[in-house]
Design a protein around this motif. Structure first.
Motif, PDB file in Angstrom:
ATOM      1  N   THR A   1       6.259  64.004  26.283  1.00 59.69           N
ATOM      2  CA  THR A   1       6.047  63.012  27.333  1.00 59.69           C
ATOM      3  C   THR A   1       5.422  61.761  26.735  1.00 59.69           C
ATOM      4  OG1 THR A   1       5.709  64.742  28.990  1.00 59.69           O
ATOM      5  CG2 THR A   1       4.938  62.545  29.552  1.00 59.69           C
ATOM      6  N   TRP A   2       5.867  60.604  27.212  1.00 62.37           N
ATOM      7  CA  TRP A   2       5.297  59.323  26.796  1.00 62.37           C
ATOM      8  C   TRP A   2       4.735  58.614  28.020  1.00 62.37           C
ATOM      9  CZ3 TRP A   2       9.614  61.511  24.826  1.00 62.37           C
ATOM     10  CH2 TRP A   2       9.704  61.648  23.444  1.00 62.37           C
ATOM     11  N   THR A   3       3.739  57.804  27.798  1.00 56.59           N
ATOM     12  CA  THR A   3       3.155  57.045  28.905  1.00 56.59           C
ATOM     13  C   THR A   3       3.428  55.560  28.697  1.00 56.59           C
ATOM     14  OG1 THR A   3       1.013  56.847  27.776  1.00 56.59           O
ATOM     15  CG2 THR A   3       1.328  58.722  29.270  1.00 56.59           C
ATOM     16  N   GLY A   4       3.399  54.840  29.784  1.00 56.34           N
ATOM     17  CA  GLY A   4       3.646  53.401  29.714  1.00 56.34           C
ATOM     18  C   GLY A   4       3.129  52.708  30.955  1.00 56.34           C
ATOM     19  N   LYS A   5       3.377  51.421  31.013  1.00 53.76           N
ATOM     20  CA  LYS A   5       2.941  50.607  32.141  1.00 53.76           C
ATOM     21  C   LYS A   5       4.034  49.594  32.470  1.00 53.76           C
ATOM     22  CE  LYS A   5      -1.334  49.425  32.320  1.00 53.76           C
ATOM     23  NZ  LYS A   5      -2.661  48.789  32.052  1.00 53.76           N
ATOM     24  N   VAL A   6       4.286  49.431  33.767  1.00 55.56           N
ATOM     25  CA  VAL A   6       5.273  48.441  34.198  1.00 55.56           C
ATOM     26  C   VAL A   6       4.699  47.050  33.925  1.00 55.56           C
ATOM     27  CG1 VAL A   6       6.608  47.528  36.130  1.00 55.56           C
ATOM     28  CG2 VAL A   6       6.135  49.980  36.001  1.00 55.56           C
ATOM     29  N   THR A   7       5.377  46.295  33.059  1.00 56.89           N
ATOM     30  CA  THR A   7       4.860  44.984  32.665  1.00 56.89           C
ATOM     31  C   THR A   7       5.718  43.833  33.173  1.00 56.89           C
ATOM     32  OG1 THR A   7       6.029  45.237  30.547  1.00 56.89           O
ATOM     33  CG2 THR A   7       3.686  45.829  30.616  1.00 56.89           C
TER      34      THR A   7
ATOM     35  N   VAL B   1       3.230  54.832  34.254  1.00 52.47           N
ATOM     36  CA  VAL B   1       4.404  55.689  34.361  1.00 52.47           C
ATOM     37  C   VAL B   1       4.343  56.776  33.290  1.00 52.47           C
ATOM     38  CG1 VAL B   1       5.770  53.729  35.197  1.00 52.47           C
ATOM     39  CG2 VAL B   1       5.857  54.345  32.773  1.00 52.47           C
ATOM     40  N   LYS B   2       5.136  57.820  33.535  1.00 52.82           N
ATOM     41  CA  LYS B   2       5.357  58.863  32.538  1.00 52.82           C
ATOM     42  C   LYS B   2       6.852  58.910  32.240  1.00 52.82           C
ATOM     43  CE  LYS B   2       1.452  61.849  33.749  1.00 52.82           C
ATOM     44  NZ  LYS B   2       1.043  63.209  34.186  1.00 52.82           N
ATOM     45  N   MET B   3       7.189  59.149  30.985  1.00 59.79           N
ATOM     46  CA  MET B   3       8.593  59.133  30.576  1.00 59.79           C
ATOM     47  C   MET B   3       8.941  60.375  29.777  1.00 59.79           C
ATOM     48  SD  MET B   3       8.845  55.115  29.452  1.00 59.79           S
ATOM     49  CE  MET B   3       7.200  55.166  28.718  1.00 59.79           C
ATOM     50  N   THR B   4      10.157  60.843  29.991  1.00 56.73           N
ATOM     51  CA  THR B   4      10.679  61.985  29.257  1.00 56.73           C
ATOM     52  C   THR B   4      12.079  61.668  28.759  1.00 56.73           C
ATOM     53  OG1 THR B   4      11.533  62.986  31.298  1.00 56.73           O
ATOM     54  CG2 THR B   4       9.330  63.669  30.579  1.00 56.73           C
TER      55      THR B   4
ATOM     56  N   LYS C   1      10.778  46.054  33.011  1.00 56.23           N
ATOM     57  CA  LYS C   1      10.410  46.508  31.677  1.00 56.23           C
ATOM     58  C   LYS C   1       9.146  47.348  31.753  1.00 56.23           C
ATOM     59  CE  LYS C   1      12.403  42.790  28.854  1.00 56.23           C
ATOM     60  NZ  LYS C   1      12.107  41.722  27.853  1.00 56.23           N
ATOM     61  N   VAL C   2       9.118  48.366  30.912  1.00 55.42           N
ATOM     62  CA  VAL C   2       7.949  49.227  30.772  1.00 55.42           C
ATOM     63  C   VAL C   2       7.499  49.167  29.321  1.00 55.42           C
ATOM     64  CG1 VAL C   2       7.098  51.597  30.809  1.00 55.42           C
ATOM     65  CG2 VAL C   2       8.588  50.781  32.646  1.00 55.42           C
ATOM     66  N   THR C   3       6.229  48.848  29.096  1.00 47.86           N
ATOM     67  CA  THR C   3       5.661  48.816  27.752  1.00 47.86           C
ATOM     68  C   THR C   3       4.976  50.143  27.477  1.00 47.86           C
ATOM     69  OG1 THR C   3       5.338  46.420  27.845  1.00 47.86           O
ATOM     70  CG2 THR C   3       4.050  47.642  26.223  1.00 47.86           C
ATOM     71  N   LEU C   4       5.252  50.730  26.322  1.00 46.72           N
ATOM     72  CA  LEU C   4       4.653  52.011  25.970  1.00 46.72           C
ATOM     73  C   LEU C   4       3.170  51.849  25.710  1.00 46.72           C
ATOM     74  CD1 LEU C   4       7.775  52.517  25.272  1.00 46.72           C
ATOM     75  CD2 LEU C   4       6.891  54.332  23.818  1.00 46.72           C
TER      76      LEU C   4
ATOM     77  N   PHE D   1      17.692  55.301  23.147  1.00 50.03           N
ATOM     78  CA  PHE D   1      17.443  56.514  23.922  1.00 50.03           C
ATOM     79  C   PHE D   1      17.387  56.174  25.411  1.00 50.03           C
ATOM     80  CE2 PHE D   1      15.301  59.817  20.944  1.00 50.03           C
ATOM     81  CZ  PHE D   1      16.337  59.665  20.045  1.00 50.03           C
ATOM     82  N   THR D   2      17.940  57.061  26.219  1.00 48.83           N
ATOM     83  CA  THR D   2      17.801  56.958  27.672  1.00 48.83           C
ATOM     84  C   THR D   2      16.646  57.847  28.110  1.00 48.83           C
ATOM     85  OG1 THR D   2      20.147  56.506  28.007  1.00 48.83           O
ATOM     86  CG2 THR D   2      18.922  57.318  29.897  1.00 48.83           C
ATOM     87  N   VAL D   3      15.728  57.314  28.883  1.00 52.71           N
ATOM     88  CA  VAL D   3      14.562  58.075  29.317  1.00 52.71           C
ATOM     89  C   VAL D   3      14.469  58.084  30.829  1.00 52.71           C
ATOM     90  CG1 VAL D   3      13.240  57.636  27.213  1.00 52.71           C
ATOM     91  CG2 VAL D   3      13.090  56.038  29.112  1.00 52.71           C
ATOM     92  N   ASN D   4      13.891  59.159  31.343  1.00 52.12           N
ATOM     93  CA  ASN D   4      13.577  59.258  32.770  1.00 52.12           C
ATOM     94  C   ASN D   4      12.158  58.750  32.979  1.00 52.12           C
ATOM     95  OD1 ASN D   4      16.064  60.484  33.480  1.00 52.12           O
ATOM     96  ND2 ASN D   4      15.292  62.444  32.736  1.00 52.12           N
ATOM     97  N   ILE D   5      11.992  57.886  33.969  1.00 54.36           N
ATOM     98  CA  ILE D   5      10.700  57.241  34.217  1.00 54.36           C
ATOM     99  C   ILE D   5      10.164  57.717  35.560  1.00 54.36           C
ATOM    100  CG2 ILE D   5       9.491  55.045  34.406  1.00 54.36           C
ATOM    101  CD1 ILE D   5      11.949  53.785  33.000  1.00 54.36           C
TER     102      ILE D   5
END
Length: 394
Positions: free
Chosen positions: A253-259, A242-245, A291-294, A305-309
């Motif tokens: 932008t931050w990246t992560g993975k659905v865990t 995923v990408k998050m803002t 949950k998404v792990t960065l 913080f609220t982020v858009n995924i």
């Protein structure tokens, strides 16, 4: 005279009959022509085809989540343990797992432990004395009488020993429980992190709500938690990237993975009903925690913080145009395959996976290279011969 008039009259009648016949013939002719025109106006449907190919979905799903600590510990005041004796940490302290955070008054717990240990020691002494000295038997000199007395004495010793062993087991359990109660008077950290909250003004009340005494957070381990709808649940899998803002930092932008994706809806929405219009966004259906792990540096992200995924579809496999798949009951899906030689179609049941705006994933029922109708209609029948626009074939 009469005969002449008769001939003239006959000629006139014949002429009129001829005109009527011509007129009727003309009318019938027009009718027949009109019928032919209506028949030819019923044009046969022309279909396009598509080849089943390996592909990848390009769908994007948008979710929202909240940044939280992956590791944190709340220590709540427990009135059953008595009065707080001390709090060993302050806000801002760095603690390690196993470090003592606070202690309750251990006076009563220590007394109970000491009493349990004394009871166990007493049983051990009794066992030692019985096993060492046994029971004294007075001999009479009569072999038979003395033998019976010795046997009875041994049975008595064996019975007392069994009772003492049972008593020792109970005493040992009491010591273990007393030790656990004494240990519980000291509360230790279960995570390594920073103390972010300390409350020294807790009140002892059986009816009060849980009161936080110490709160520890591992700020170096953050996750994003949220809830997804039942519609998103079908298209998002554990392991997807995923990408998050964040609105706070719109240029980052931050990246992560659905865990983690729960198999069960949360309690608040588990019994809800879903809106029939899934695309409207107005759903009151079940919500499934995720949950998404960065996977990138935390950077400026902070807890709360609220982020858009943005979850990009990464499903790959056999693809057909979305319009090629049909269903009669929203459960069983099928396509029409096309045979070029016979120009006939065949209804084939299929199982579907994910989809995007153009493609539908087929997980079962077709193989690469099969030809399907890209624009089937409801009036088609299995085995029907159809007209295909070869120029429009994919």
């Amino acid at each position: 005279m009469f005969k002449g008039k008769s001939k003239a009259f006959k000629a006139t009648v014949i002429g009129l009959v001829a005109l009527v016949v011509v007129a009727i013939a003309g009318i019938l002719g027009l009718g027949l022509m009109g019928g032919g025109t209506r028949q030819s106006a019923k044009a046969e449907s022309t279909y396009t085809t598509a080849e089943v190919k390996e592909g990848k979905l390009t769908s994007t799903t948008l979710l929202t989540g909240t940044v939280k600590a992956n590791e944190e510990q709340y220590v709540y005041y427990d009135s059953t343990k008595g009065e707080l004796a001390s709090i060993a940490v302050n806000v801002g302290d760095q603690v390690t797992a196993g470090q003592v955070l606070l202690s309750y008054d251990s006076t009563e717990a220590q007394r109970a432990y000491d009493a349990a240990v004394r009871a166990l020691n007493k049983v051990d002494r009794q066992i030692y004395e019985l096993s060492t000295y046994g029971v004294v038997v007075s001999e009479t000199g009569d072999e038979q009488t003395d033998g019976e007395a010795t046997a009875n004495a041994q049975r008595t010793v064996d019975g007392q020993m069994r009772d003492l062993q049972d008593a020792r087991a109970d005493a040992a359990d009491a010591v273990n429980k007393a030790q656990e109660a004494l240990n519980d008077t000291s509360v230790k950290s279960t995570v390594a992190g920073t103390v972010v909250e300390v409350n020294r003004d807790v009140t002892k009340s059986a009816t009060s709500t849980a009161q936080t005494v110490v709160h520890i957070v591992n700020s170096g381990s953050l996750v994003v938690s949220g809830e997804m709808s039942e519609y998103n649940l079908a298209n998002i899998k554990v392991g997807q990237e995923v990408k998050m803002t964040s609105k706070v930092y719109p240029d980052k932008t931050w990246t992560g993975k659905v865990t983690y994706i729960s198999d069960y809806p949360d309690n608040a929405n588990g019994g809800g009903t879903s809106n029939a219009n899934a695309g409207s966004g107005n759903t009151s259906g079940a919500k499934y925690p995720f949950k998404v792990t960065l996977t990138s540096d935390i950077g400026d992200l902070k807890q709360g913080f609220t982020v858009n995924i943005q979850v990009s579809g990464n499903q790959s496999g056999l693809m057909v145009p979305v319009g090629a798949v049909m269903t009669e009951d929203s459960t069983n899906y099928f396509v029409y395959t096309y045979d070029k030689a016979s120009k006939k179609i065949k209804r084939v049941p299929v199982e579907v996976g994910g989809a995007d705006g153009a493609n539908q994933q087929i997980t079962s029922g077709l193989k690469a290279g099969d030809i399907v109708l890209a624009n089937p209609t409801l009036d088609l029948k299995d085995g029907q011969e159809v007209t295909v626009d070869d120029n429009a074939t994919d």
